[in-house]
Structures are given as C-alpha cells and as structure tokens.
Motif scaffolding. Sequence first.
Motif, PDB file in Angstrom:
ATOM      1  N   ARG A  38      61.148  52.274  -8.724  1.00 24.30           N
ATOM      2  CA  ARG A  38      59.929  51.586  -8.298  1.00 24.30           C
ATOM      3  C   ARG A  38      58.720  52.520  -8.439  1.00 24.30           C
ATOM      4  NH1 ARG A  38      59.393  48.492  -2.442  1.00 24.30           N
ATOM      5  NH2 ARG A  38      57.365  47.519  -2.769  1.00 24.30           N
ATOM      6  N   ASN A  39      58.953  53.745  -8.904  1.00 26.73           N
ATOM      7  CA  ASN A  39      57.899  54.760  -8.927  1.00 26.73           C
ATOM      8  C   ASN A  39      57.518  55.208 -10.331  1.00 26.73           C
ATOM      9  OD1 ASN A  39      57.564  55.096  -6.041  1.00 26.73           O
ATOM     10  ND2 ASN A  39      59.609  55.995  -6.052  1.00 26.73           N
ATOM     11  N   PHE A  40      57.652  54.329 -11.312  1.00 25.82           N
ATOM     12  CA  PHE A  40      57.273  54.707 -12.668  1.00 25.82           C
ATOM     13  C   PHE A  40      55.772  54.502 -12.889  1.00 25.82           C
ATOM     14  CE2 PHE A  40      61.834  53.916 -14.340  1.00 25.82           C
ATOM     15  CZ  PHE A  40      62.184  55.207 -13.995  1.00 25.82           C
ATOM     16  N   TYR A  41      54.996  55.315 -12.199  1.00 21.67           N
ATOM     17  CA  TYR A  41      53.544  55.372 -12.355  1.00 21.67           C
ATOM     18  C   TYR A  41      53.131  56.778 -11.935  1.00 21.67           C
ATOM     19  CZ  TYR A  41      53.825  54.297  -7.341  1.00 21.67           C
ATOM     20  OH  TYR A  41      54.137  54.313  -6.003  1.00 21.67           O
ATOM     21  N   LYS A  42      51.853  57.021 -11.721  1.00 19.74           N
ATOM     22  CA  LYS A  42      51.411  58.374 -11.383  1.00 19.74           C
ATOM     23  C   LYS A  42      51.879  58.722  -9.981  1.00 19.74           C
ATOM     24  CE  LYS A  42      47.399  61.436 -11.500  1.00 19.74           C
ATOM     25  NZ  LYS A  42      45.920  61.531 -11.651  1.00 19.74           N
ATOM     26  N   GLN A  43      53.081  59.236  -9.910  1.00 18.05           N
ATOM     27  CA  GLN A  43      53.746  59.548  -8.658  1.00 18.05           C
ATOM     28  C   GLN A  43      54.665  60.737  -8.909  1.00 18.05           C
ATOM     29  OE1 GLN A  43      56.922  59.290  -7.226  1.00 18.05           O
ATOM     30  NE2 GLN A  43      56.547  58.835  -5.082  1.00 18.05           N
TER      31      GLN A  43
ATOM     32  N   VAL B  91      57.757  61.388  -8.562  1.00 16.08           N
ATOM     33  CA  VAL B  91      59.012  61.123  -9.252  1.00 16.08           C
ATOM     34  C   VAL B  91      58.798  61.076 -10.758  1.00 16.08           C
ATOM     35  CG1 VAL B  91      60.756  59.354  -9.682  1.00 16.08           C
ATOM     36  CG2 VAL B  91      60.179  59.978  -7.336  1.00 16.08           C
ATOM     37  N   SER B  92      57.747  60.390 -11.188  1.00 20.22           N
ATOM     38  CA  SER B  92      57.484  60.260 -12.622  1.00 20.22           C
ATOM     39  C   SER B  92      57.109  61.600 -13.245  1.00 20.22           C
ATOM     40  CB  SER B  92      56.368  59.237 -12.865  1.00 20.22           C
ATOM     41  OG  SER B  92      56.822  57.930 -12.586  1.00 20.22           O
TER      42      SER B  92
ATOM     43  N   ASP C 277      65.532  57.892  -7.924  1.00 20.04           N
ATOM     44  CA  ASP C 277      65.012  58.271  -6.600  1.00 20.04           C
ATOM     45  C   ASP C 277      65.625  57.445  -5.471  1.00 20.04           C
ATOM     46  OD1 ASP C 277      63.840  55.869  -7.269  1.00 20.04           O
ATOM     47  OD2 ASP C 277      61.843  56.686  -7.517  1.00 20.04           O
ATOM     48  N   ILE C 278      66.939  57.257  -5.478  1.00 20.06           N
ATOM     49  CA  ILE C 278      67.579  56.512  -4.385  1.00 20.06           C
ATOM     50  C   ILE C 278      67.312  57.234  -3.071  1.00 20.06           C
ATOM     51  CG2 ILE C 278      69.776  55.768  -3.397  1.00 20.06           C
ATOM     52  CD1 ILE C 278      70.837  55.434  -6.217  1.00 20.06           C
ATOM     53  N   GLY C 279      66.861  56.488  -2.097  1.00 16.04           N
ATOM     54  CA  GLY C 279      66.521  57.070  -0.802  1.00 16.04           C
ATOM     55  C   GLY C 279      65.036  57.021  -0.519  1.00 16.04           C
ATOM     56  N   MET C 280      64.243  56.597  -1.520  1.00 18.61           N
ATOM     57  CA  MET C 280      62.797  56.494  -1.327  1.00 18.61           C
ATOM     58  C   MET C 280      62.319  55.050  -1.311  1.00 18.61           C
ATOM     59  SD  MET C 280      61.490  59.632  -3.732  1.00 18.61           S
ATOM     60  CE  MET C 280      59.769  59.378  -3.300  1.00 18.61           C
ATOM     61  N   ASP C 281      63.225  54.116  -1.589  1.00 22.83           N
ATOM     62  CA  ASP C 281      62.839  52.712  -1.709  1.00 22.83           C
ATOM     63  C   ASP C 281      64.048  51.831  -1.421  1.00 22.83           C
ATOM     64  OD1 ASP C 281      61.302  50.350  -2.784  1.00 22.83           O
ATOM     65  OD2 ASP C 281      62.900  50.471  -4.277  1.00 22.83           O
TER      66      ASP C 281
ATOM     67  N   LEU D 258      69.283  60.811  -9.803  1.00 24.59           N
ATOM     68  CA  LEU D 258      68.488  62.019 -10.010  1.00 24.59           C
ATOM     69  C   LEU D 258      67.948  62.507  -8.678  1.00 24.59           C
ATOM     70  CD1 LEU D 258      66.297  61.472 -13.225  1.00 24.59           C
ATOM     71  CD2 LEU D 258      68.064  63.189 -12.864  1.00 24.59           C
ATOM     72  N   VAL D 259      67.441  63.721  -8.667  1.00 25.61           N
ATOM     73  CA  VAL D 259      67.026  64.351  -7.423  1.00 25.61           C
ATOM     74  C   VAL D 259      65.596  63.965  -7.038  1.00 25.61           C
ATOM     75  CG1 VAL D 259      66.302  66.509  -8.548  1.00 25.61           C
ATOM     76  CG2 VAL D 259      67.111  66.547  -6.160  1.00 25.61           C
ATOM     77  N   GLY D 260      65.258  62.676  -7.204  1.00 23.78           N
ATOM     78  CA  GLY D 260      63.973  62.213  -6.695  1.00 23.78           C
ATOM     79  C   GLY D 260      63.923  62.339  -5.186  1.00 23.78           C
ATOM     80  N   HIS D 261      65.066  62.158  -4.555  1.00 21.83           N
ATOM     81  CA  HIS D 261      65.228  62.436  -3.128  1.00 21.83           C
ATOM     82  C   HIS D 261      66.454  63.330  -2.996  1.00 21.83           C
ATOM     83  CE1 HIS D 261      65.544  62.145   1.131  1.00 21.83           C
ATOM     84  NE2 HIS D 261      66.612  61.388   1.112  1.00 21.83           N
TER      85      HIS D 261
END
Length: 512
Positions: free
Chosen positions: A321-326, A328-329, A397-401, A419-422
């Motif tokens: 859900r974070n494929f923008y200027k964030q 994670v991206s 990024d499981i754990g952020m959404d 991946l280690v997004g969280h």
Amino acid sequence: MKGSENDTGVIDAVMQNYQVEEVISAAKQLGWEQVWQEFKKTYDTAAFQNDQEKNIWVDLFLSHCLKLISPIAHSQAFWETIERWFECRKLENRTGALSNDEKVALIHFVLNLRVKMHEFLLKTPVKPDILTDHQQRLMIAVWRQLFFEPFSALNLFWHPKHKQQKLTEECKNNGYIGLLVASMYQPFAADEYNVDSEKLVAAELPFGYKHIIIYWMLNTPYFNAEEKHRLKLVRYVPELCRAINRHPEMLTTAFFLTFVQEVMTGFWRASYIGGNHVDALSAFGDFISFTINRFMPHPKAKLVRKDLAKGEKIRIGYISRNFYKQAVSCYMVNRVIHHDRDKFEVYVFALGDYHDNISELFKQNSHSFERFNNITDFYGIAKSILEKKLDILIYTDIGMDPVTYILSGLQLAPVQCALVGHGTSTGMPTIQYYISGDFEAPSAQNQYREKLVRLPNLGAAQYMPIVPEEKLTRAELGIPEDAVVFISCANGIKHGHLRDALFVEILKQAPN
C-alpha cells in the motif's frame, strides 16, 4: 495544563460572543429539538473568524449541553449530542498541533463527556439490546478517537488530579462495566485488570461494550511504551485470537479489519521495546489466515513450484500500500528498477489510489503494474494476482497496513516472502521466507516463523530522494564547524526512552 493560564480568556470570549449559555437555556425551554435547531443555525450561518473559532464554539456549545443532560433521563439528547460532535468536529487523530485555545475547549468537552458516559454506564442495565447498533458504533468511535488515541488532546495534555487508586478498586469490583469505566481513565492499563479473554468473548454484552474492552486490551502507548505493555500484548493477543476463533459470530468485516489494525499497531509499537514476539505473532498469523480463508470465497488454485523451461523467466510480484514517496519505496524501488530483465518478469500490485513520481518509477520498470483503488476488495485483488501465475510474491511491508496483512493470509503464489519494511516476523503460516540483511544476529532465526534470508550489505540499495534546494548550515544551527554531529532521521518511536542512556554514552565517547 501547561500553557493554559490565558486560555480562559478565549473560552469566555467565545461563550459571550455567541451567548452559548443563554441560547441553550432559552431553547431548552422548548425541548432539545429546538436546541439542535439553534446549534445548526449558528453552525451554518455565524460569521466565525476562522475554523479554529468555529471548532472552539462547537466544543463549548456541546459541552454545555452535556452539563444539562442526564444520560439516563435524557438518553436521546445524550446520544444526539455525541452524534452532532462527530458530524461537526471532524477531529484529526493527532491533536498536538492544535492551539492552546482549541486544546482547552476540546478537553473541556471530553471531560464532560467522560463524566456523563461514566454515569450512563453505571446506571444502565447491561442487556444486549440496550443500545442501537448506531449508538454502539458511536461508543466505539468515542473510545478510539478520544479515550484510547495516544495523540488525543486528553492523553497528551490533561493531567488528572483525582486519585486513581480509589477508581481502580471500584472498577475491579464492577465486572465488565468497571472495565469500560477504567478504560476511559486508564487507556493503556488493561494489564492491571487481568481480563479473561475467553469469558469476555463469550459474554452476553452489547457488541460495542465487548469491542471496546478488546481494543483496550490491545491499546499501546506510542512514544513511552514499556515492557509491561509488550507483555500485555504477548499475553492477550494469542488468548483473544483463540477465543474469537471459537466464537465466529463476532467476526463482522468491520470488527475483523479493526481487530487486525489494533493488534498490528500494538506490535508495531512494541517492536521498538524489544523482546521475541514470534509465538504471539504466529498465533495472530494463524488467526488471520484461518479467518480470511474461511469467510472469503476467494478463488482456489493449485499452487506448486515448477521447474522453469530453458529461457523461461521467473515471474515475481511485489505488493504494498506504500508504493509512493514513502520510506518503504525508497528502501526497495531499486529492486524493481535493477531486476535482470533476461531472468525476471516483474509484476507490481499497488493498493490505494495515491500515485506520484515514485509510483511512476514502479510502473515504468515493471512488466505489469496494477493499481487497486478499492483496498478491501480482497476477492478482486486475490483473483487478479492468481491470474498472473506468479512464481514468487513478495510483500514489502507486512505489519504496517492491515490490508496487506490480511491478504498475506492467502497463498497467492507457490513462494511468498516478506521484506524488511517492518522489522519483525509476520507470524504468517503462508509466508515462507523473510528477506533481511547481514545485520541480523546469529541467533535471529528463533525470532522468525519464516526462514530467514540474510542478504549482504544490509540487503538494501536505497533510492536517494531529491536533495532540497535550501540547505541548513552549521552556522544557522549554532554548531561549530569542527564538532562531530550525529543525526537520526528515523521516526521518534524508534528511539525509545530506554535507549536514551545508550545515546548519552555514545556522545560521551565521541571526540569533540
């Protein structure tokens, strides 16, 4: 409340300018419907100086209404007051940026509401049908936005003077009503009340009461969480997941989404305290996977790892859900940009309707880019992913959404990775690998349900953001040119107060 010495002047001015007490008293003679007509007329037509003054007036007007209302004798007016506040106030969750004037007016309203809600709870018999569904949803909204939210004005700025010990003893001796009352005054202290999860879930209570107590059991502070809050989650989450599975009648879509959100948020905050959460997260993962597979009629497919023919490409998908200027991206878009196109076909699944220049990078560098504006269309998203016949699906990024957490409970590719997004285990039975870096401790595998993959050089290739045109200088900050400067751009939650002493020791040892 700090900084409020002169705020009563603004409060008095608004009360006087709009004759709040006089208008309500006069209208009340003709009944509460007349009061609401006067409220609407002023709200729609008054020449407020700005939105801040209008918000202050709303809080003061409805606060004064609460003072005149008996939640038992004037039950309809009580709930109408709450509903009008939600319709007109539209408060942001984080209220730290409000002016002192607005904070005072808001706290004035919330304290009056708490007094009346306390009275309502103690004097109203507990029956499943005592409140309408709409009133119960209003209750849940009140608790989540005003009483439980770590950044609410009440929790940020109000320092209660009453003696908590007496209140605590009263609440402990008053069953579930006592727990509801305690949760208004002690939003992060459910661990002190030893709630029996199985009995709570099975209890004959209005669903609003039950949901509030459950959310209280999971509620965790933001910046000042401590070990006791972590242990509360480690205990209550597995208990609640097992109890709710035994009582599937609780699992409305709204409750399931909110429950996942609350558990996820609690563990996200607790992850910066420390400790091993793999057992509790595994119980949570089993709950999510069991629930989504049981209640969603998702498309079935036989997923097996296949041997690639000569020249056949590996089909790899990324979802977030974070494929923008964030953050994670910036952490992982280079993975998409630099895939070997001779070996991989890259599929990107972007959740939500926000699209910017970073989103374009994903789109331009993938074989297929698909956006899902309706993020809760689990069936449609799952169907589309299955149709791509992926070899590997990576959740960034499981754990952020909560949406991606729930989707990960489905097996949509033969191999699924996180991946280690969280930075903690997902706990999901449907995620086979956790892709991390070489910073992991030798014993780190015992903190992951997934098989841990340690990529070299931190496992990352950061995409550098645009450098701002205006730059701060040391001179502007009053820092000597030869001083050693340490900077952390991380979210403040990642620097818990327990680590402060460590930072001080580092600074002591650094020269200059």
